[in-house]
Design a protein around this motif. Structure first.
Motif, PDB file in Angstrom:
ATOM      1  N   TRP A 200      83.055 -41.161 -36.182  1.00 21.64           N
ATOM      2  CA  TRP A 200      83.098 -40.413 -34.915  1.00 21.64           C
ATOM      3  C   TRP A 200      82.345 -39.107 -35.146  1.00 21.64           C
ATOM      4  O   TRP A 200      82.729 -38.302 -36.013  1.00 21.64           O
ATOM      5  N   HIS A 208      84.228 -36.404 -30.572  1.00 18.85           N
ATOM      6  CA  HIS A 208      82.917 -37.065 -30.659  1.00 18.85           C
ATOM      7  C   HIS A 208      82.093 -36.994 -29.389  1.00 18.85           C
ATOM      8  O   HIS A 208      82.599 -36.777 -28.283  1.00 18.85           O
ATOM      9  N   ARG A 251      92.518 -53.289 -22.989  1.00 18.67           N
ATOM     10  CA  ARG A 251      93.283 -52.760 -24.134  1.00 18.67           C
ATOM     11  C   ARG A 251      93.980 -51.471 -23.707  1.00 18.67           C
ATOM     12  O   ARG A 251      93.346 -50.606 -23.117  1.00 18.67           O
ATOM     13  N   GLY A 257      95.074 -43.779 -33.031  1.00 23.81           N
ATOM     14  CA  GLY A 257      95.272 -43.098 -34.302  1.00 23.81           C
ATOM     15  C   GLY A 257      94.097 -42.147 -34.471  1.00 23.81           C
ATOM     16  O   GLY A 257      94.236 -40.915 -34.347  1.00 23.81           O
ATOM     17  N   VAL A 258      92.916 -42.696 -34.684  1.00 29.32           N
ATOM     18  CA  VAL A 258      91.689 -41.894 -34.721  1.00 29.32           C
ATOM     19  C   VAL A 258      91.595 -41.101 -33.415  1.00 29.32           C
ATOM     20  O   VAL A 258      91.735 -41.680 -32.333  1.00 29.32           O
ATOM     21  N   GLU A 275      86.023 -46.638 -21.212  1.00 28.58           N
ATOM     22  CA  GLU A 275      87.296 -46.127 -21.712  1.00 28.58           C
ATOM     23  C   GLU A 275      87.697 -44.907 -20.890  1.00 28.58           C
ATOM     24  O   GLU A 275      86.873 -44.028 -20.641  1.00 28.58           O
ATOM     25  N   ARG A 301      93.734 -47.567 -35.224  1.00 32.06           N
ATOM     26  CA  ARG A 301      93.163 -47.784 -33.892  1.00 32.06           C
ATOM     27  C   ARG A 301      94.234 -47.792 -32.808  1.00 32.06           C
ATOM     28  O   ARG A 301      93.934 -47.652 -31.645  1.00 32.06           O
TER      29      ARG A 301
HETATM   30  O1  XXG Z   1      87.141 -42.990 -28.581  1.00 30.06           O
HETATM   31  C1  XXG Z   1      87.749 -43.595 -29.472  1.00 30.06           C
HETATM   32  C2  XXG Z   1      87.368 -45.006 -29.721  1.00 30.06           C
HETATM   33  O2  XXG Z   1      86.171 -44.984 -30.433  1.00 30.06           O
HETATM   34  O3  XXG Z   1      87.092 -45.614 -28.470  1.00 30.06           O
HETATM   35  C3  XXG Z   1      88.349 -45.766 -30.474  1.00 30.06           C
HETATM   36  C4  XXG Z   1      88.719 -43.001 -30.295  1.00 30.06           C
HETATM   37  C5  XXG Z   1      89.483 -43.752 -31.163  1.00 30.06           C
HETATM   38  C6  XXG Z   1      89.302 -45.143 -31.217  1.00 30.06           C
HETATM   39  S1  XXG Z   1      90.339 -46.088 -32.212  1.00 30.06           S
HETATM   40  O4  XXG Z   1      90.360 -47.472 -31.683  1.00 30.06           O
HETATM   41  O5  XXG Z   1      89.807 -46.077 -33.582  1.00 30.06           O
HETATM   42  O6  XXG Z   1      91.688 -45.482 -32.217  1.00 30.06           O
END
Ligand code: XXG
Ligand code: FE2
Length: 344
Positions: A200, A208, A251, A257-258, A275, A301
């Protein structure tokens, strides 16, 4: 090869960046039935129409002060048309052109207004094969942030990030590092596996602007839009269910988590993934240490431990090439989905 874990090195790269990118700003999606897409993005999600005609709809969020953060354009096949970054000034566009020409990439100038509401812009096909755009000026429109009585749906605020499927995350990481992007979080292998499965990377001081995910690519995994809050995301689920559009929910809702963000992934009528994302954190301190997640950590994730649908890992939108065809794709050496879970 750049490594995610060294803030000093990142500061050096930021100072040495060939041109000054401010943030991920807007994207163009090619859609096969513009009216049907309008139903989804405007009537259900609540994007604001700034301008439209028979071939394109220019949308913005309630926080946007610029003409658009998403263009839906009629296309024969569904694909991502381009991903656009705001740069700090018009002079930076010339520097960007020099940078990509020196790398042997396709470049093309767009006159002001060629994309509605936008000043002069540079289109490139970057070394990964991605159709990128850089611009520094866009027509100002009224910001609707406090016009609460007008706000609907997911109360979309603005574009937050692009997420790309790429066959070689390390290579893509190196290219974005060279452009002065920092790394906030990444997913790495265990026990001698030095693979980076995802990263990210940011220019604005949030988690990000671009995420890189190992997978068949280059393809667009999703566009991330900032939703007003968690309630707006939950209400969107109810609205989609109520309107019979429940199959668009792929989903979530859940907590990442990230990034720690609250999320929901949807598939639009052409299968483009978007998203709804809110509440990540500040990354502007110069000594920020990137967070490392193990590829075997089941909370990485989905903080609540929900299983991620397999198609979320595998499916993505093709990218449009400069000649109007789609960008060829290749497979990664290793995929996160295929990693066995280690015993706890
Ligand atoms: O924006 C995001 C993602 O890249 O869409 C996915 C932040 C976290 C995640 S993850 O699926 O790694 O939690
Ligand atoms: Fe995302």
């Amino acid at each position: 090869m750049a490594q995610p874990g060294d803030p000093q090195e990142w500061l050096g790269a930021r100072r040495a960046a060939p041109f000054d990118i401010v943030r991920a700003a807007h994207a163009e999606l090619l859609v096969t039935d513009l009216r049907h897409s309008r139903e989804f993005y405007v009537n259900l999600l609540g994007f604001v129409v700034t301008e439209e005609d028979d071939s394109a709809i220019y949308l913005r969020g309630y926080e946007d002060r610029h003409h658009h953060c998403l263009v839906l354009r009629s296309g024969r096949v569904a694909a991502a048309g381009h991903l656009s970054f705001l740069v700090a000034s018009e002079a930076e566009l010339e520097l960007a052109a020099d940078h990509y020409r020196a790398a042997g990439c396709f470049t093309r100038w767009l006159d002001a207004g060629e994309e509605r509401g936008q000043g002069p812009a540079l289109r490139v096909q970057d070394p990964l094969g991605c159709p990128l755009e850089f611009f520094s000026r866009m027509e100002k429109v009224p910001c609707l942030l406090q016009r609460y009585h007008l706000q609907q749906g997911a109360r979309m605020q603005r574009l937050d990030h692009f997420n790309l499927h790429v066959p070689d995350v390390q290579r893509a990481f190196d290219l974005y590092h060279e452009l002065g992007f920092g790394c906030s979080e990444y997913i790495g292998g265990d026990g001698g596996d030095s693979t980076i499965y995802a990263a990210w990377m940011f220019r604005k001081p949030h988690v990000h602007d671009v995420a890189l995910t190992a997978g068949r690519g280059p393809r667009l995994h999703h566009l991330g839009f900032w939703a007003a809050d968690k309630d707006a995301i939950l209400n969107t689920c109810d609205a989609l269910g109520g309107a019979g559009w429940q199959e668009t929910i792929e989903r979530g809702p859940g907590r990442h988590g990230v990034s720690n963000a609250f999320y929901l992934y949807l598939r639009d009528p052409d299968g483009h993934r978007i998203e709804l994302y809110t509440a990540d954190y500040w990354t502007g301190d110069p000594d920020l240490d990137p967070v490392r997640w193990s590829v075997n950590d089941e909370q990485r994730r989905s903080f609540w431990g929900h299983t991620v649908p397999e198609r979320w890992y595998l499916e993505s939108s093709l990218l449009q090439a400069a000649d109007g065809s789609t960008v060829p794709v290749s497979d990664p050496a290793a995929q996160e989905l295929r990693q066995p879970l280690l015993p706890r």
